[in-house]
Scaffold this motif. Structure first.
Motif, PDB file in Angstrom:
ATOM      1  N   GLY A   1     -71.613   6.418  51.631  1.00 25.88           N
ATOM      2  CA  GLY A   1     -70.910   5.739  50.534  1.00 25.88           C
ATOM      3  C   GLY A   1     -70.170   6.727  49.661  1.00 25.88           C
ATOM      4  N   LYS A   2     -70.797   7.872  49.399  1.00 31.15           N
ATOM      5  CA  LYS A   2     -70.216   8.889  48.525  1.00 31.15           C
ATOM      6  C   LYS A   2     -68.933   9.468  49.162  1.00 31.15           C
ATOM      7  CE  LYS A   2     -72.173  12.455  45.695  1.00 31.15           C
ATOM      8  NZ  LYS A   2     -73.144  13.514  45.721  1.00 31.15           N
ATOM      9  N   ILE A   3     -69.065   9.754  50.470  1.00 30.99           N
ATOM     10  CA  ILE A   3     -67.888  10.307  51.181  1.00 30.99           C
ATOM     11  C   ILE A   3     -66.755   9.282  51.185  1.00 30.99           C
ATOM     12  CG2 ILE A   3     -67.035  11.062  53.455  1.00 30.99           C
ATOM     13  CD1 ILE A   3     -69.872  12.247  53.928  1.00 30.99           C
ATOM     14  N   ARG A   4     -67.117   8.021  51.450  1.00 38.70           N
ATOM     15  CA  ARG A   4     -66.091   6.958  51.489  1.00 38.70           C
ATOM     16  C   ARG A   4     -65.347   6.867  50.147  1.00 38.70           C
ATOM     17  NH1 ARG A   4     -68.971   2.928  53.546  1.00 38.70           N
ATOM     18  NH2 ARG A   4     -68.068   2.926  55.628  1.00 38.70           N
TER      19      ARG A   4
ATOM     20  N   LEU B   1     -57.203   9.722  48.794  1.00 36.68           N
ATOM     21  CA  LEU B   1     -56.086   9.125  49.534  1.00 36.68           C
ATOM     22  C   LEU B   1     -55.070   8.478  48.577  1.00 36.68           C
ATOM     23  CD1 LEU B   1     -55.025   8.642  52.418  1.00 36.68           C
ATOM     24  CD2 LEU B   1     -56.098   6.402  52.347  1.00 36.68           C
ATOM     25  N   LEU B   2     -55.628   7.867  47.498  1.00 43.49           N
ATOM     26  CA  LEU B   2     -54.736   7.247  46.503  1.00 43.49           C
ATOM     27  C   LEU B   2     -53.825   8.278  45.844  1.00 43.49           C
ATOM     28  CD1 LEU B   2     -56.896   4.624  44.589  1.00 43.49           C
ATOM     29  CD2 LEU B   2     -54.807   4.222  45.879  1.00 43.49           C
TER      30      LEU B   2
ATOM     31  N   PHE C   1     -61.445  15.827  55.718  1.00 45.97           N
ATOM     32  CA  PHE C   1     -62.577  14.917  55.929  1.00 45.97           C
ATOM     33  C   PHE C   1     -63.068  14.871  57.372  1.00 45.97           C
ATOM     34  CE2 PHE C   1     -61.456  13.637  51.716  1.00 45.97           C
ATOM     35  CZ  PHE C   1     -62.657  13.209  51.156  1.00 45.97           C
ATOM     36  N   LEU C   2     -62.111  15.009  58.324  1.00 50.19           N
ATOM     37  CA  LEU C   2     -62.549  14.878  59.721  1.00 50.19           C
ATOM     38  C   LEU C   2     -62.675  16.207  60.452  1.00 50.19           C
ATOM     39  CD1 LEU C   2     -60.393  11.763  60.785  1.00 50.19           C
ATOM     40  CD2 LEU C   2     -62.831  11.800  60.298  1.00 50.19           C
ATOM     41  N   GLY C   3     -62.194  17.292  59.852  1.00 52.76           N
ATOM     42  CA  GLY C   3     -62.230  18.613  60.497  1.00 52.76           C
ATOM     43  C   GLY C   3     -63.639  19.125  60.694  1.00 52.76           C
TER      44      GLY C   3
ATOM     45  N   GLU D   1     -63.980   6.334  61.884  1.00 53.55           N
ATOM     46  CA  GLU D   1     -62.917   5.440  62.324  1.00 53.55           C
ATOM     47  C   GLU D   1     -62.072   4.971  61.127  1.00 53.55           C
ATOM     48  OE1 GLU D   1     -62.589   5.047  65.583  1.00 53.55           O
ATOM     49  OE2 GLU D   1     -60.718   3.943  65.151  1.00 53.55           O
ATOM     50  N   GLU D   2     -62.817   4.627  60.048  1.00 48.74           N
ATOM     51  CA  GLU D   2     -62.173   4.143  58.826  1.00 48.74           C
ATOM     52  C   GLU D   2     -61.233   5.203  58.244  1.00 48.74           C
ATOM     53  OE1 GLU D   2     -65.362   2.110  56.557  1.00 48.74           O
ATOM     54  OE2 GLU D   2     -64.104   2.675  54.845  1.00 48.74           O
ATOM     55  N   VAL D   3     -61.795   6.438  58.115  1.00 48.14           N
ATOM     56  CA  VAL D   3     -60.994   7.545  57.547  1.00 48.14           C
ATOM     57  C   VAL D   3     -59.760   7.784  58.416  1.00 48.14           C
ATOM     58  CG1 VAL D   3     -60.991  10.048  57.128  1.00 48.14           C
ATOM     59  CG2 VAL D   3     -62.918   8.654  56.377  1.00 48.14           C
TER      60      VAL D   3
END
Ligand code: FA5
Length: 339
Positions: free
Chosen positions: A6-9, A16-17, A32-34, A66-68
């Motif tokens: 949840g925190k990462i999301r 992103l905003l 985030f994905l690296g 997937e979401e990110v």
């Protein structure tokens, strides 16, 4: 684990905003994905879970991943599109804008009028030949029946370069030269520069142009000369113009004449160009003197001929209403660009 995900999301959504360019979105994706990113770290922590818990936790991490990834992709495409639009906008060409003018060279007004004059004479059957600007006293004077003490030889009129050589005072220096190498019938025009040590005024210069005309054959008459000049001037001005012929003296013709054209600069009302007479002298002419024919080894009993010398600047002045001959040599682009 739920809490960490949840925190990462939340963190990802916030950042992103704030991303305002496609590059920033790419950087965010790597962050985030690296390999060193928080999601990979979660993956690495899977080993701390029991065998039973691992698939469930793994699935949660995959959903986040997937979401990110999807959000980054969408945002990246949107921003890229906007950026392309801005780029195209800035490169837009206004086709209604006036184009940049390229400078185009052109012939000097004297060259233009010479071409016009020569094209008319060529149509009338004359060929074009040239004679030198620097010439001997013989070709400029002696061969043309000038007496030794003729006033035109005077230093006032002639630019002498040495005792023998001079700047030609007229294009008539072609006459003896032509007769030496060609036999009748001869029908030639000779354009070129002439130089005279005269006072410069609105109508006269020390440097000007002439077109010499020269025709020798059997039975050439004075009437031929007059009709040739008449038809030339009518063609040149594109209309019937008023001319007058006056008898005149040149040592190399007999009889000699000068022709004037009604001053078109002032519509014959009187101006400095026509010296307030309403007329401008444009040509000297006459029947070639027997002595000149003899000097050219042509038998005056067998052949006769006429010759003329046209003033080119004066014709251009009449044609285009130019009030001062000096304009031709001042190199003023405002004047030259009108032709
Ligand atoms: C001659 O030069 C004679 N060679 C013409 C000629 C040729 C007569 C053949 C007979 C047979 P004249 O000096 O008049 O003639 O000059 C001829 C023309 O040149 C004049 O009518 C005038 O239009 C022009 N002209 C003469 N002097 C000047 C000058 N200083 N500036 C501008 N144009 C001139």
């Amino acid at each position: 684990m739920d809490e960490a995900i949840g925190k990462i999301r939340e963190e990802f959504k916030k950042e992103l905003l704030l991303a305002s360019s496609s590059t920033q979105v790419e950087q965010l994706k790597t962050k985030f994905l690296g390999k060193k990113g928080p999601i990979q770290e979660l993956m690495r922590s899977l080993k701390d879970y029991s065998k039973e818990e691992r698939p469930k936790v793994g699935q949660l991490i995959n959903v986040l991943k997937e979401e990110v990834s999807t959000h980054c992709q969408r945002s990246f495409e949107d921003l890229l599109l906007k950026e392309e639009k801005i780029k195209l906008e800035s490169q837009k060409v206004d086709v209604s804008m006036p184009g940049k003018k390229n400078f185009r060279g052109r012939y000097h007004p004297i060259r233009q009028i010479l071409n016009h004059i020569l094209s008319i004479f060529k149509e009338m059957g004359f060929s074009v030949q040239y004679s030198p600007n620097i010439d001997s006293d013989f070709y400029n004077f002696e061969s043309l029946n000038f007496e030794d003490d003729h006033p035109a030889r005077d230093m006032q009129d002639t630019f002498y370069l040495s005792k023998e050589m001079l700047l030609r005072t007229h294009t008539s220096n072609m006459q003896a030269r032509l007769m030496q190498k060609q036999k009748p019938p001869i029908r030639v025009v000779c354009p070129g520069k002439a130089f005279r040590n005269e006072d410069i005024s609105a109508r006269s210069h020390v440097f000007f142009h002439q077109v010499e005309g020269f025709y020798i054959d059997k039975n050439v008459t004075f009437a031929d000369l007059i009709s040739t000049l008449n038809s030339f001037f009518n063609k040149f001005f594109g209309q019937k113009i008023k001319m007058r012929f006056r008898s005149s003296y040149f040592p190399f013709v007999e009889p000699g004449l000068e022709a004037d054209i009604e001053c078109l600069v002032c519509s014959a009302k009187g101006c400095p160009i026509c010296k307030n007479t309403g007329w401008l002298e444009v040509v000297g002419a006459g029947m070639i003197h027997p002595n000149v024919l003899k000097a050219g080894k042509i038998d005056p009993e067998q052949h006769s001929g006429y010759a003329w010398g046209l003033g080119v600047e004066r014709l251009q002045m009449l044609l285009n209403n130019i009030s001062d001959i000096r304009m031709f040599t001042q190199n003023d682009a405002r004047f030259l660009s009108q032709f």
